[in-house]
Design an enzyme around this catalytic site. Structure first.
Site, PDB file in Angstrom:
ATOM      1  N   ASP A 190       0.863  -1.170   0.000  1.00  0.00           N
ATOM      2  CA  ASP A 190       0.000   0.000   0.000  1.00  0.00           C
ATOM      3  C   ASP A 190       0.912   1.237   0.000  1.00  0.00           C
ATOM      4  O   ASP A 190       2.102   1.129   0.314  1.00  0.00           O
ATOM      5  CB  ASP A 190      -0.878  -0.060   1.270  1.00  0.00           C
ATOM      6  CG  ASP A 190      -1.603   1.236   1.544  1.00  0.00           C
ATOM      7  OD1 ASP A 190      -2.269   1.745   0.621  1.00  0.00           O
ATOM      8  OD2 ASP A 190      -1.503   1.746   2.682  1.00  0.00           O
ATOM      9  N   PHE A 191       0.383   2.408  -0.353  1.00  0.00           N
ATOM     10  CA  PHE A 191       1.246   3.599  -0.378  1.00  0.00           C
ATOM     11  C   PHE A 191       1.118   4.438   0.899  1.00  0.00           C
ATOM     12  O   PHE A 191       1.998   4.428   1.755  1.00  0.00           O
ATOM     13  CB  PHE A 191       0.958   4.448  -1.628  1.00  0.00           C
ATOM     14  CG  PHE A 191       1.914   5.598  -1.764  1.00  0.00           C
ATOM     15  CD1 PHE A 191       3.221   5.382  -2.177  1.00  0.00           C
ATOM     16  CD2 PHE A 191       1.525   6.888  -1.431  1.00  0.00           C
ATOM     17  CE1 PHE A 191       4.131   6.432  -2.266  1.00  0.00           C
ATOM     18  CE2 PHE A 191       2.428   7.948  -1.524  1.00  0.00           C
ATOM     19  CZ  PHE A 191       3.731   7.724  -1.943  1.00  0.00           C
ATOM     20  N   ASP A 192      -0.031   5.131   1.075  1.00  0.00           N
ATOM     21  CA  ASP A 192      -0.173   6.068   2.199  1.00  0.00           C
ATOM     22  C   ASP A 192      -0.257   5.332   3.530  1.00  0.00           C
ATOM     23  O   ASP A 192      -1.117   4.468   3.718  1.00  0.00           O
ATOM     24  CB  ASP A 192      -1.431   6.922   2.015  1.00  0.00           C
ATOM     25  CG  ASP A 192      -1.300   7.851   0.825  1.00  0.00           C
ATOM     26  OD1 ASP A 192      -0.776   8.955   0.996  1.00  0.00           O
ATOM     27  OD2 ASP A 192      -1.711   7.461  -0.287  1.00  0.00           O
ATOM     28  N   ASP A 218      -2.212  -0.674   5.877  1.00  0.00           N
ATOM     29  CA  ASP A 218      -2.504  -0.061   7.179  1.00  0.00           C
ATOM     30  C   ASP A 218      -3.969   0.306   7.393  1.00  0.00           C
ATOM     31  O   ASP A 218      -4.319   0.813   8.452  1.00  0.00           O
ATOM     32  CB  ASP A 218      -1.683   1.220   7.340  1.00  0.00           C
ATOM     33  CG  ASP A 218      -2.223   2.343   6.477  1.00  0.00           C
ATOM     34  OD1 ASP A 218      -2.393   2.111   5.263  1.00  0.00           O
ATOM     35  OD2 ASP A 218      -2.505   3.427   7.010  1.00  0.00           O
TER      36      ASP A 218
HETATM   37 MG   LIG Z   1      -2.830   3.193   3.516  1.00  0.00          MG
END
Ligand SMILES: [Mg+2]
Length: 264
Positions: free
Chosen positions: A28-30, A208
């Site tokens: 995932d990125f953020d 997350d």
């Molecule tokens: Mg995220």
């Protein structure tokens, strides 16, 4: 990171090293690769990860970034050769020609555009709420609101109403709610598709937020490893889906760097 998780992280490096070409590493990125910032526009891939991800992409079966962001936004932030970019939960991929939406989702573009107007009107006057136009989806954020609890309830009411009006699907996250095409496609579907297409054996997913839950569950079902990146604001449902917990993007960056060295 707890002692148990630290051990788990080291064991995972050994497991991936033993199955490098058969590994699909999905990130995932953020909140996973990049720290969450007040303004999502400011989020960047940490400098040291550019080389790390490029090296991992040369060694592992697949390295992919799977995000709720549009593919174009990922391309700007992850300019790393060999890393696959899956935007809007996998509804968009990225190649030399630019962003490619899945056809079943692209059919909803006009409806999504209507929803942008309706959400904007519904959120008018709600202080600290921002509308994010993601092209083929639209989100309302309230991370910067004074009273997040109250604001979250108000935003949810608006989103629920517009979802009913338009037939779009709701995608909840941390201090954000999104409306997107109601197609049967999520990060879990995206991970499964790549694993099958590339005939990979070991899927590893790091995420997350609630949007990562289908992918965390999918990798477990496929015999892989689910890594939760925790920041202390993690929704409870995610804990149960995780094999390993890492403390924030810094722990992920450290783990990826160690993995790269183990594979070198
Ligand atoms: Mg995220």
């Amino acid at each position: 990171m707890s002692a148990a998780s630290r051990q788990g992280a080291a064991a995972l490096i050994r497991q991936v090293a033993g199955e490098a070409r058969g590994t699909g590493l999905f990130l995932d990125f953020d909140g996973t690769l990049a720290a969450i910032t007040g303004d999502p526009e400011d989020s960047r891939l940490p400098e040291q990860l550019h080389g790390v991800l490029a090296a991992l992409a040369r060694t592992l079966g697949v390295v992919a970034v799977v995000s709720g962001r549009p593919a174009a936004s990922l391309a700007e932030r992850v300019p790393v050769d060999g890393v696959r970019l899956l935007g809007l939960y996998g509804l968009e991929t990225w190649d030399e020609q630019g962003s490619r939406p899945r056809p079943e989702a692209a059919r909803w573009q006009a409806t999504v555009d209507d929803a942008k107007g309706l959400l904007g009107a519904g959120a008018e006057g709600l202080e600290g709420v921002e509308l994010e136009d993601k092209g083929l989806s639209v989100a309302l954020h309230w991370r910067n609101a004074g009273d997040r609890g109250e604001r979250g309830r108000q935003v949810s009411a608006v989103v629920e109403r517009v979802a009913a009006q338009t037939g779009l699907g709701r995608e909840p996250g941390k201090f954000v709610e999104e409306l997107r095409p109601p197609v049967d496609w999520d990060k879990g579907t995206a991970v499964r598709a790549v694993m099958e297409e590339e005939r990979l054996r070991l899927p590893v997913y790091c995420g997350d937020d609630l949007g990562d839950l289908p992918a965390l569950r999918a990798v477990r079902e496929l015999g892989g490893v689910a890594v939760l990146v925790s920041d202390g604001e993690t929704p409870e449902a995610l804990d149960d889906a995780a094999d390993i917990i890492m403390d924030g993007p810094e722990a992920i960056a450290d783990w990826l760097t160690r993995l790269r060295h183990a594979l070198a």
